[in-house]
Write an enzyme that holds these catalytic residues in place. Structure first.
Site, PDB file in Angstrom:
ATOM      1  CG  ASP A 106      20.323  63.668  32.591  1.00 33.20           C
ATOM      2  OD1 ASP A 106      20.984  62.617  32.512  1.00 33.20           O
ATOM      3  OD2 ASP A 106      19.448  64.004  31.767  1.00 33.20           O
TER       4      ASP A 106
HETATM    5  N1  URA Z   1      15.858  60.928  31.172  1.00 31.04           N
HETATM    6  C1  URA Z   1      16.568  62.062  31.032  1.00 31.04           C
HETATM    7  O1  URA Z   1      16.607  62.653  29.982  1.00 31.04           O
HETATM    8  N2  URA Z   1      17.245  62.513  32.114  1.00 31.04           N
HETATM    9  C2  URA Z   1      17.216  61.917  33.318  1.00 31.04           C
HETATM   10  O2  URA Z   1      17.846  62.402  34.259  1.00 31.04           O
HETATM   11  C3  URA Z   1      16.460  60.739  33.439  1.00 31.04           C
HETATM   12  C4  URA Z   1      15.786  60.274  32.359  1.00 31.04           C
END
Ligand code: URA
Length: 259
Positions: A106
């Site tokens: 993310d």
């Molecule tokens: N899970 C999440 O919630 N965010 C990420 O960036 C990776 C795994």
């Protein structure tokens, strides 16, 4: 022995276009095996040729494998439509045609992200049937509860009813709101949604390994390192989660997201 046109060799391995290559050749800025090449349609041996453009040696192999320590604020995609792409962080000497992030983190997550132009390898990493494990460290809003271990192992049901595969979770020593998590799949915002499903909230998330490839502590946020093909094969040699967590502090002097 694999014969290839000089312009094709350079354009497949750099960001130069064929017309730029022609122009540079005309200016005498391209050499092959020590000799200046003013023509770009000459054939060279792609495995052994020593080609330089503007004095920079062009590597013979096409595939590039880059381990990045992704910082916050960058998006794991090839274009900048949703924010600045992680590709902007790849230093010029590591750049190659067709690079893309093999996996997603993310925008507000940090840590290990593999950037490559090897579609076959990316497919092997991302294919759900290979279940490449990934280990994360999370900083939680509320303290870690021991019941999470069993809940995660039985398979969390997310808020929208989606069933997750069994996952491992472990608190981090004496930090009551930090934990390691190991997933074998990659649903959208999965770690955040798993903790939301058990009534907690992920404040910070860092990925510290992809398969057997561990983010080195010396790789600072935003930095990239090139991997050799043999290192890349580590991806398919998973770590022992318990042993990895137990040894973590001898490898990392501080928890990278505990600020
Ligand atoms: N899970 C999440 O919630 N965010 C990420 O960036 C990776 C795994």
């Amino acid at each position: 022995m694999s014969q290839i046109r000089l312009d094709k060799f350079i354009s497949e391995r750099t960001e130069y276009t064929r017309s730029q290559i022609k122009e540079l050749a005309g200016q005498g800025k391209i050499t092959a095996d020590g000799g200046v090449c003013r023509k770009t349609d000459v054939k060279i041996d792609s495995e052994t040729a020593d080609v330089c453009v503007c004095g920079e040696r062009i590597r013979n192999d096409i595939f590039r494998y880059i381990l990045m320590n992704k910082p916050e604020g960058y998006v794991s995609s090839t274009d900048d439509s949703d924010g600045i792409s992680v590709l902007e962080l790849v230093p010029p000497q590591m750049k190659a045609k067709g690079l893309f992030p093999a996996g997603r983190l993310d925008k507000d997550s940090v840590g290990a992200l593999l950037v490559t132009n090897d579609g076959g390898l990316a497919h092997r990493i991302l294919s759900p049937k290979n279940h490449i494990p990934k280990i994360y460290i999370v900083k939680l809003a509320e303290s870690f509860k021991s019941k999470y271990v069993d809940l995660f192992w039985r398979g969390i049901v997310l808020g929208d009813g989606e069933q997750c595969l069994p996952a491992r979770v472990k608190s981090i020593g004496n930090c009551e709101n930090m934990a390691f998590v190991e997933l074998h799949e990659g649903k959208y915002h999965q770690v955040k949604r798993m903790f939301a499903a058990v009534g907690n909230h992920v404040e910070k998330l860092m990925r510290i390994s992809v398969g057997g490839l561990v983010l080195p502590e010396k790789l600072g946020l935003g930095d990239c390192m090139e991997l050799l093909h043999k290192d890349v094969e580590n991806l398919f040699q998973p770590l022992d989660f318990d042993r990895f967590c137990d040894n973590f502090f001898s490898d990392f002097s501080a928890i990278p997201i505990n600020k």
